[in-house]
Design an enzyme around this catalytic site. Structure first.
Site, short mmCIF file in Angstrom:
data_model
loop_
_atom_site.label_atom_id
_atom_site.label_comp_id
_atom_site.label_asym_id
_atom_site.label_seq_id
_atom_site.Cartn_x
_atom_site.Cartn_y
_atom_site.Cartn_z
N GLY A 137 9.27 -2.51 -1.96
CA GLY A 137 10.01 -2.39 -2.89
C GLY A 137 10.50 -3.32 -3.94
N SER A 142 4.50 -7.41 -0.18
CA SER A 142 3.92 -7.95 -1.46
C SER A 142 2.75 -9.02 -1.11
CB SER A 142 5.24 -8.47 -2.19
OG SER A 142 5.70 -9.60 -1.00
N HIS A 155 6.82 3.40 1.30
CA HIS A 155 5.36 3.12 0.74
C HIS A 155 5.06 1.65 0.45
CE1 HIS A 155 7.13 2.10 -3.08
NE2 HIS A 155 5.94 2.38 -3.86
N GLY A 156 6.17 0.56 0.64
CA GLY A 156 5.93 -0.67 0.48
C GLY A 156 7.19 -1.50 0.87
N HIS A 166 -1.20 -2.88 -8.53
CA HIS A 166 -2.39 -2.49 -7.75
C HIS A 166 -3.18 -3.83 -7.49
CE1 HIS A 166 -2.14 1.43 -9.98
NE2 HIS A 166 -1.57 1.52 -9.04
N SER A 168 1.82 -6.86 5.92
CA SER A 168 1.90 -5.27 5.95
C SER A 168 1.81 -4.98 7.07
CB SER A 168 0.43 -5.10 4.89
OG SER A 168 0.36 -5.64 3.68
N ASN A 187 2.37 9.07 -4.64
CA ASN A 187 3.08 9.97 -5.77
C ASN A 187 2.30 11.31 -5.89
OD1 ASN A 187 4.29 7.53 -6.47
ND2 ASN A 187 2.88 7.32 -8.17
N LEU A 219 -6.56 -5.27 -4.53
CA LEU A 219 -7.53 -5.31 -3.13
C LEU A 219 -7.29 -6.38 -2.46
CD1 LEU A 219 -11.03 -4.08 -3.14
CD2 LEU A 219 -10.17 -5.82 -1.87
N GLU A 220 -6.85 -6.17 -1.31
CA GLU A 220 -6.63 -7.39 -0.30
C GLU A 220 -7.35 -7.59 1.02
OE1 GLU A 220 -2.13 -8.25 -0.16
OE2 GLU A 220 -2.36 -7.96 2.06
#
Lengths: 142, 494
Positions: free
Chosen positions: B420, B393, B417-418, B218, B398, B343, B220-221
């Site tokens: 991986g 990552s 979703h990302g 998790h 992103s 999820n 925050l970016e």
């Protein structure tokens, strides 16, 4: 069944898993397997207890078999950490059969817990007989 | 016949020759692969990503899922797939409603783990002198890390309101705007949540954690919008090239973890009572309309609403931080782009093999990605489709995408979703030092604030697949199309 207490020797090892954590545990009997699984969990998160007053708790759990009791036992320890900030270094299994577990655990507030574990999972969970007793591999969601 | 417990002792390995190539970006494991499979498995991947998927037990786990009763269509596997527990991360399955099943294990412990993106009109060039201060302010205002308590303590009554109202609860508290709710999946609130179906233990775990990021993956970016591919959609979303954006990735914290723990345990009895045969006990399920199934659904919705409120609270803290650093208008001007769940089990209607069916779509490590015209979108997004937020990552780009109409028949309207994971946490910790990684990332102009150096090492960019390759796959497969690419400039991790 006579009660079983925390041993001197650790019998668990972390194994590879792409995203989560997995570890293999061995015990000469079911009670020792449960104790080793708890010690392994505490070791993986780098738990350290505060010095000072000690706390003892009784734990009673029901399950449908050994595997479900094992998951319930470890999740109970996670819950006691997350809800009350407690960890335990003296684990006494007073009664354990295929459906019931009764334990007395003694410890203290945790002063170090390096990793959040969301839950202990049932993924491919099977307690297996090996020459020296029993073995199980646990996968943790982190 | 191969053993049903595919990932158990003597795990069955799936080899490339077991896959049928349907197109450049789609592979199939047909039901003939294993007699217990009820539906085939479709894997969205290019040549490299399929090798990654074959490198761990993700596809074996996907075959396990395909053996569950009551499934329709196929099990869809996203290009960012990796091995999880039960259902692989990046997996989607659909069960008939009401004849099929619902599975807490197939949703996972972090119910409604998801991503929110906010867009700012502040230009990166003018923000450069303030980025260090911004990273520190966000780290201070957004509680993160192992065991970190919440910023918004709740009474018992208020906790239940959060469970019922989700992000809408935050509106009454001044932590949200109407536009935030409009631009959130399900408008920030799943109807039918029942906090009484969550245990006291779950509430106790979640009570002090609202408004926290947690740890693990998790974050925050703060990002800069590096390139825009669809200027019309980007303008509607508020994304401007060269300006800042914020990503928030977190979920339902201990509340959701405990709900899943409780129901996975309870359902061990349910599978016996209903005579359900399982390939893996983590995939426990119950008939959708059974008392057990309905209780889980109501509790899951409570956790999902808690997660929407949690990301809303963190968005409020992010706005407060922007205001502290850039001045009074900077907080308000941080507008929500969208908020999506990773999820979740959702009741949806899909065209499946020529038939319109109501199904319970389970997405684990996968997002909804519906196309244009979907009525659950705010009116300004309806002509474009649903925004899909794909964080890379830490240290890599992103993406903001839009779902397509065609995708609804490919993957029940789902996307990646990302990036991986591709490297185990253990190996990452062994080979990467957190302090060195932080120094390297800071040299690249990314301000890092992290509570744990080993935790930072586990999340190193090297531990993940190439997110742009994942995005190329979903775009070529017809699942989504590109709107914008973001580049990180400040990362807060627990």
């Amino acid at each position: 069944m006579p009660s079983s207490e925390s041993p001197q020797v650790n019998n668990f090892e972390e194994i590879e898993h792409t995203a989560d954590w997995a570890y293999r545990v061995r015990g000469e009997n079911l009670a020792q397997l449960f104790i080793q699984a708890a010690l392994g969990l505490y070791s993986l998160v780098g738990m350290e207890l505060a010095s000072g007053s000690r706390i003892t708790q009784e734990i009673q759990l029901k399950g449908i078999d050994g595997e479900s009791l094992l998951v319930a036992w470890l999740n109970e320890l996670l819950y006691l950490h997350e809800s009350e900030g407690l960890g335990f270094d003296r684990l006494e299994i007073q009664h354990l059969d295929e459906k019931n577990l009764q334990a007395k655990v003694t410890g203290a507030p945790t002063q170090q817990w390096l990793k959040d574990i969301k839950a202990v999972t049932y993924h491919n969970l099977a307690i297996r007989k090996i020459e020296s007793g029993l073995e199980v591999t646990l996968v943790l969601d982190v | 016949m191969p053993p049903l417990n595919l990932t158990g002792g003597g795990a069955m390995t799936i080899r490339k020759q077991d896959l049928q190539r349907i197109s450049d970006y789609l592979w199939e494991i047909p039901t003939s692969f294993h007699p217990e499979m009820n539906v085939p498995v479709w894997i969205f991947a290019d040549e490299d990503l399929i090798e990654d998927a074959l490198g761990d037990l993700s596809l074996t786990q996907a075959v396990n899922v395909a053996c569950l009763p009551g499934l329709v269509g196929h099990v869809a596997i996203m290009p960012d797939v990796h091995q999880g527990y039960g259902m692989p991360i990046g997996g989607v399955m659909a069960a008939r409603v009401p004849e099929g099943i619902i599975s807490p294990g197939a949703v996972g412990y972090d119910i409604n783990c998801g991503v929110r993106v906010l867009a700012s009109p502040i230009e990166y060039q003018s923000a450069i002198p303030y980025l260090n201060d911004l990273a520190s302010t966000l780290y201070r205002n957004c509680p993160s890390g192992v065991g970190k308590g919440g910023s918004l303590p709740l009474s018992v009554e208020e906790f239940d309101r959060v469970c019922r109202q989700g992000a809408r609860w935050a509106l009454g508290k001044g932590y949200a705007t109407e536009e935030d709710l409009e631009r959130t999946e399900e408008f920030g609130c799943l109807e039918g949540a029942d906090p009484a179906k969550a245990s006291q233990r779950a509430k106790r775990r979640g009570k002090g954690q609202l408004g926290t990021l947690g740890a693990g993956n998790h974050f925050l970016e703060v990002d800069v919008v590096e390139e825009v591919f669809d200027s019309e959609a980007a303008a509607v979303m508020g994304l401007q090239a060269g300006c800042l954006a914020v990503q928030i990735h977190c979920g339902s914290r201990g509340f959701g973890h405990q709900i899943c723990t409780d129901y996975v345990q309870d359902f061990q009895w349910a599978v016996i009572n209903y005579g359900i045969k399982l390939p893996d006990r983590e995939l426990v399920c119950a008939p959708f309309n059974s008392p057990e199934g309905q209780a889980y659904l109501a509790a899951m919705k409570a956790a999902a609403n808690y997660a929407f409120a949690n990301r809303q609270a963190l968005a409020y803290h992010a706005r407060r931080s922007f205001q502290e650093v850039f001045g009074s208008q900077a907080g308000q001007s941080l507008r929500q782009v969208y908020d999506i769940a990773h999820n979740m089990a959702k009741i949806e209607t899909h065209q499946i093999e020529g038939e319109e069916l109501t199904v319970c779509v389970h997405r684990k490590g996968a997002t909804r990605a519906f196309g244009a015209g979907f009525s659950g979108l705010p009116s300004e997004y309806r002509p474009f489709g649903q925004p899909v937020l794909v964080p890379g990552s830490m240290g890599t780009e992103s993406w903001i995408l839009l779902g397509t109409k065609a995708n609804e028949e490919l993957s029940f309207g789902s996307s990646c979703h990302g990036a991986g994971r591709v490297m185990s946490r253990r190996q990452a910790k062994r080979t990467i030092r957190g302090d060195r990684l932080r120094a390297e990332l800071e040299k690249e102009g990314i301000n890092i604030r992290a509570g744990s150096m080993p935790g930072l090492a586990e999340e190193a960019p090297q531990a993940y697949k190439n997110v742009s390759r994942v995005v190329e796959t979903v775009t070529h497969a017809g699942i989504a199309h590109k709107v914008a690419r973001l580049r990180p400039i400040a990362v807060v991790k627990g």
